[in-house]
Design a protein around this motif. Structure first.
Motif, PDB file in Angstrom:
ATOM      1  N   THR A 180       1.669   9.895  -0.506  1.00 41.11           N
ATOM      2  CA  THR A 180       1.179   8.755  -0.664  1.00 41.11           C
ATOM      3  C   THR A 180      -0.109   8.351  -1.362  1.00 41.11           C
ATOM      4  O   THR A 180      -1.036   9.214  -1.177  1.00 41.11           O
ATOM      5  CB  THR A 180       0.658   8.512   1.188  1.00 41.11           C
ATOM      6  OG1 THR A 180       2.007   8.775   2.000  1.00 41.11           O
ATOM      7  CG2 THR A 180       0.126   7.006   1.467  1.00 41.11           C
ATOM      8  N   VAL A 222      -3.051   5.363  -2.054  1.00 35.90           N
ATOM      9  CA  VAL A 222      -3.600   4.264  -1.553  1.00 35.90           C
ATOM     10  C   VAL A 222      -4.350   3.179  -2.548  1.00 35.90           C
ATOM     11  O   VAL A 222      -4.803   3.976  -3.496  1.00 35.90           O
ATOM     12  CB  VAL A 222      -4.903   4.720  -0.472  1.00 35.90           C
ATOM     13  CG1 VAL A 222      -5.812   5.500  -1.169  1.00 35.90           C
ATOM     14  CG2 VAL A 222      -5.496   3.456   0.227  1.00 35.90           C
ATOM     15  N   HIS A 223      -4.032   2.388  -2.721  1.00 30.54           N
ATOM     16  CA  HIS A 223      -4.435   1.208  -3.730  1.00 30.54           C
ATOM     17  C   HIS A 223      -5.887   0.786  -3.191  1.00 30.54           C
ATOM     18  O   HIS A 223      -6.260   0.627  -2.249  1.00 30.54           O
ATOM     19  CB  HIS A 223      -3.503   0.186  -3.836  1.00 30.54           C
ATOM     20  CG  HIS A 223      -2.213   0.609  -4.403  1.00 30.54           C
ATOM     21  ND1 HIS A 223      -2.025   1.183  -5.602  1.00 30.54           N
ATOM     22  CD2 HIS A 223      -0.789   0.450  -3.876  1.00 30.54           C
ATOM     23  CE1 HIS A 223      -0.584   1.674  -5.621  1.00 30.54           C
ATOM     24  NE2 HIS A 223      -0.152   1.193  -4.659  1.00 30.54           N
ATOM     25  N   GLU A 224      -6.412  -0.124  -4.262  1.00 29.42           N
ATOM     26  CA  GLU A 224      -7.736  -0.629  -3.913  1.00 29.42           C
ATOM     27  C   GLU A 224      -7.977  -1.554  -2.853  1.00 29.42           C
ATOM     28  O   GLU A 224      -8.855  -1.612  -2.079  1.00 29.42           O
ATOM     29  CB  GLU A 224      -8.590  -1.319  -5.379  1.00 29.42           C
ATOM     30  CG  GLU A 224      -8.666  -0.052  -6.368  1.00 29.42           C
ATOM     31  CD  GLU A 224      -9.424  -0.833  -7.308  1.00 29.42           C
ATOM     32  OE1 GLU A 224      -9.506  -2.003  -7.512  1.00 29.42           O
ATOM     33  OE2 GLU A 224      -9.438   0.082  -8.627  1.00 29.42           O
ATOM     34  N   ASP A 225      -6.704  -2.130  -2.680  1.00 29.13           N
ATOM     35  CA  ASP A 225      -6.491  -3.225  -1.772  1.00 29.13           C
ATOM     36  C   ASP A 225      -6.310  -2.910  -0.480  1.00 29.13           C
ATOM     37  O   ASP A 225      -6.117  -3.755   0.767  1.00 29.13           O
ATOM     38  CB  ASP A 225      -5.456  -4.411  -1.965  1.00 29.13           C
ATOM     39  CG  ASP A 225      -4.217  -3.990  -2.230  1.00 29.13           C
ATOM     40  OD1 ASP A 225      -3.982  -2.636  -1.884  1.00 29.13           O
ATOM     41  OD2 ASP A 225      -3.465  -4.496  -2.533  1.00 29.13           O
ATOM     42  N   GLY A 226      -6.164  -1.231  -0.163  1.00 33.38           N
ATOM     43  CA  GLY A 226      -5.902  -0.918   1.147  1.00 33.38           C
ATOM     44  C   GLY A 226      -4.635  -0.628   1.269  1.00 33.38           C
ATOM     45  O   GLY A 226      -4.200   0.212   2.350  1.00 33.38           O
ATOM     46  N   THR A 227      -3.513  -1.159   0.555  1.00 33.12           N
ATOM     47  CA  THR A 227      -2.267  -0.852   0.557  1.00 33.12           C
ATOM     48  C   THR A 227      -1.733   0.549   0.317  1.00 33.12           C
ATOM     49  O   THR A 227      -2.339   1.085  -0.446  1.00 33.12           O
ATOM     50  CB  THR A 227      -1.130  -2.009  -0.124  1.00 33.12           C
ATOM     51  OG1 THR A 227      -1.698  -1.972  -1.433  1.00 33.12           O
ATOM     52  CG2 THR A 227      -1.724  -3.014   0.379  1.00 33.12           C
ATOM     53  N   THR A 228      -0.593   0.873   0.724  1.00 35.55           N
ATOM     54  CA  THR A 228      -0.312   2.446   0.153  1.00 35.55           C
ATOM     55  C   THR A 228       1.205   2.440  -0.294  1.00 35.55           C
ATOM     56  O   THR A 228       1.863   1.222   0.085  1.00 35.55           O
ATOM     57  CB  THR A 228      -0.267   3.480   1.298  1.00 35.55           C
ATOM     58  OG1 THR A 228       0.638   2.833   2.638  1.00 35.55           O
ATOM     59  CG2 THR A 228      -1.544   3.650   2.182  1.00 35.55           C
ATOM     60  N   GLU A 229       1.427   3.412  -0.972  1.00 38.49           N
ATOM     61  CA  GLU A 229       2.588   3.404  -1.790  1.00 38.49           C
ATOM     62  C   GLU A 229       3.297   5.096  -1.539  1.00 38.49           C
ATOM     63  O   GLU A 229       2.351   5.772  -1.675  1.00 38.49           O
ATOM     64  CB  GLU A 229       2.508   3.212  -3.337  1.00 38.49           C
ATOM     65  CG  GLU A 229       3.581   3.428  -3.967  1.00 38.49           C
ATOM     66  CD  GLU A 229       3.505   2.959  -5.442  1.00 38.49           C
ATOM     67  OE1 GLU A 229       4.361   3.284  -6.435  1.00 38.49           O
ATOM     68  OE2 GLU A 229       2.460   2.796  -6.083  1.00 38.49           O
ATOM     69  N   THR A 230       4.519   5.300  -1.479  1.00 39.67           N
ATOM     70  CA  THR A 230       4.976   6.470  -1.124  1.00 39.67           C
ATOM     71  C   THR A 230       5.681   6.806  -2.684  1.00 39.67           C
ATOM     72  O   THR A 230       6.433   5.803  -3.059  1.00 39.67           O
ATOM     73  CB  THR A 230       6.004   6.418  -0.018  1.00 39.67           C
ATOM     74  OG1 THR A 230       5.218   6.260   1.153  1.00 39.67           O
ATOM     75  CG2 THR A 230       6.669   7.739  -0.009  1.00 39.67           C
ATOM     76  N   SER A 271      -8.240  11.160   5.212  1.00 41.23           N
ATOM     77  CA  SER A 271      -6.927  10.477   4.989  1.00 41.23           C
ATOM     78  C   SER A 271      -5.703  10.980   4.504  1.00 41.23           C
ATOM     79  O   SER A 271      -6.112  12.338   3.741  1.00 41.23           O
ATOM     80  CB  SER A 271      -7.155   9.284   4.169  1.00 41.23           C
ATOM     81  OG  SER A 271      -6.164   8.585   3.426  1.00 41.23           O
TER      82      SER A 271
END
Length: 602
Positions: free
Chosen positions: A80, A82-90, A276
């Motif tokens: 996982t 985490v991007h700067e805007d708080g969204t996450t990507e798998t 996290s």
């Protein structure tokens, strides 16, 4: 008794390597004090070879590979971000064909580059490696140009003699040679500074090793967790003593310092838990507070300041954090998750004047082993070779599932399925058997409906079953009183398991409530424990099936080692295969258990 490895002379791929045996290095004087005092950090370029005061040294590291040569499937093959805007990507990650490419690309332009690992390179491995006692993984690590690794607890799954064979080479003592060529062993040293032979009191493998290129020297000390006997079968650690991690590292840091090696990295197979699960979580960010917890924190706080960086593992977590040493100075502590999904790239700035690392200049980051890079052809060839040998066994169908059966969660569907399989088998041996308990650490993976390379038809192959249960434990039956059974459930969450509970996976019929708002043994609500709807009678006798690891009091549950009327049964994987074959078919596949036997209050 464990074998003390004999000297093993083998080829060395790099002239930069210098093996440092415990008594073998001559004392080295201070590094050249005649270097110009006007030199600055700008005198060296990244990876370059400059005569100035500072030289950047690249340290590439990973941990807990566990023989995952092919890309791991399911959640084991994802990370996982985490991007700067708080969204996450798998992101899908892992596989040595890709790991090799990433490491080779990372080394480009870095003349001073070291590759190190934090243990558990083998053990609990998928069929392609485990079937051949992990010889394929050692071959892959040689091709990866691994320089050095610590031992982990899984390096002892088959005992010290087998570990010595992996280091030194030779055919397996019972299986013989798998190919026309005798197994050559590891090109890199395994370090086991805190693992001692009970008879001699000496480390069973080298305690430390020194990497050297020109006038740059970096020492490595390798240890595994002191509690290895609590997470490995008694047979695997027979004749061995495991010493305190901090005490051992501090001891050998002094040895290296006396030999003129001032730059030191500790390879520690013990770890922590970041706040996290994102691999790029910044645990040093303002407001992060205690960005990491767990055993590694106290270890890091007490290791001598003479050690400049810690490469860790065991918890399969991803983190790059600083933890203050005893002098209050920040020190880098890293871990690259597991299964070859990540690698860590750390820049150690070496000071030629002092021979030490300028810690204020140390930089580190975890990187994803993405699968969008070219596969390394030599790794593809290696995997193909071993898959060809494994295919007749691995491709055999042993059952059918209707959906994914995951291994995650406090109580997992996969853990429950294994417990059910062991109970069914145990009742064949003794119809009086009441229940089965499975240790969570023995459930190495789940079963996926659409396994890699399949058409998604729910077929379970022997190779997939092997990945789930690779330890070759036996299913054992023992008698316990009801009072002992209650105590066993309490020991899951107390004593050595207080901070990190080891929740046993129960067979159908055993139910109870686990109240996570409480502490210690009180987390198990005694009045809630039921077997087939009836309260546990403390004075009654219950017949319990476990695997041989638990039957010896493993996982910090000592009461499990106090059972009576022992009966040793078949291999646990054979038991799972038998259950799947008997209870599933292509037209009537088995469904995932609901994992509702333990009621969680949080």
């Amino acid at each position: 008794m464990p074998a003390t490895p004999q000297p093993h002379h083998r080829r060395r791929r790099r002239t930069t390597r210098l093996l440092a045996a415990a008594a073998g290095l001559a004392t080295v004087g201070a590094l050249a004090a005649a270097l110009p005092s006007t030199a600055s950090a700008d005198d060296s370029r990244k990876g370059g070879d400059r005569p100035g005061r500072y030289q950047d040294v690249q340290l590439l590291s990973f941990n807990d590979l566990h023989g995952n040569l092919e890309p791991p499937s399911g959640s084991s093959g994802r990370v996982t971000e985490v991007h700067e805007d708080g969204t996450t990507e798998t992101i899908n990650a892992g596989g040595v064909e890709y790991l090799a490419t990433h490491l080779r690309q990372a080394r480009e332009g870095n003349k001073y580059s070291i590759t190190a690992a934090g243990g558990d390179m083998v053990g609990a491995s998928p069929l392609i490696s485990g079937l051949f006692h992990d010889e394929p993984t050692i071959e892959a690590l040689n091709k990866l140009e691994l320089d050095v690794t610590s031992v982990g607890n899984h390096e002892f799954d088959e005992g010290a003699r087998e570990l010595a064979r992996l280091q030194n080479g030779g055919c397996h003592p019972t299986d013989g040679c798998y190919t026309d060529e005798e197994f050559a062993g590891a090109d890199f040293p395994y370090l086991a500074a805190n693992v001692l032979d009970e008879k001699t009191g000496r480390p069973i493998l080298k305690p430390y090793w020194v990497w050297k290129k020109k006038d740059v020297k970096v020492g490595f000390i390798g240890v595994t967790l002191e509690d290895t006997p609590g997470v490995v079968s008694a047979e695997g650690v027979k004749g061995l003593k495991f010493k305190d991690e901090v005490e051992t590292i501090n001891k050998y840091a002094k040895v290296l310092q006396r030999q003129g090696v001032k730059s030191i990295v500790a390879l520690i197979h013990e770890g922590g838990a970041p706040a996290s699960s994102a691999y790029n979580y910044d645990c040093d960010a303002p407001g992060a507070g205690d960005g990491i917890s767990g055993p590694i924190v106290d270890i890091a706080k007490n290791i001598t300041p003479q050690v400049d960086a810690l490469v860790t593992g065991h918890t399969h977590a991803a983190y790059v954090c600083t933890i203050n040493d005893p002098a209050g100075k920040p020190r880098m502590v890293t871990s690259a998750a597991s299964f070859g999904r990540l690698y860590t790239d750390t820049t150690l700035t070496y000071d030629r004047f002092t021979g030490d690392i300028a810690r204020t200049a140390v930089k580190s980051a975890n990187h994803v082993v993405t699968r969008d890079v070219p596969k390394a052809p030599d790794m593809t060839e290696l995997i193909s070779k071993w898959n060809t040998l494994a295919a007749p066994i691995g491709n055999r169908a042993i059952g059918y599932i209707s959906a994914d059966i995951p291994s995650t969660g406090t109580e997992s569907p996969m853990g429950d399925l294994i417990a059910d399989a062991q109970l069914a088998y145990a009742k064949e041996l003794d119809p009086e058997t009441d229940l089965a308990l499975m240790n969570p650490g023995g459930v190495r993976a789940g079963l996926t409906y659409a396994a890699k390379g399949s058409e998604g038809d729910g077929v379970v192959t022997y190779a997939e079953g092997f990945t789930v249960q690779p330890f070759s434990n036996t299913v054992n039956l023992q008698d316990f009183t009801g009072a002992q059974l209650i105590q066993i459930l309490k020991e899951q969450v107390s004593g050595s398991n207080e901070a990190a509970p080891k929740i046993l996976q129960p067979s159908a019929g055993l139910t109870y409530t686990l109240d996570l708002t409480k502490s210690g043994a009180d987390r198990v609500v005694t009045d809630s424990i039921r077997l087939n709807g009836a309260a546990i009678d403390p004075a009654a006798t219950y017949r319990v099936a476990t695997n041989s690891f638990l039957a010896g009091g493993g996982d910090g549950i000592p009461t499990l080692g106090q059972g009576t009327n022992d009966l040793v049964g078949a291999d646990d994987l054979a038991v799972l295969e038998q259950y799947l074959t008997a209870n599933s078919s292509a037209t009537d596949p088995i469904s995932p258990p609901a994992a509702n036997r333990i009621t969680i209050v949080s």
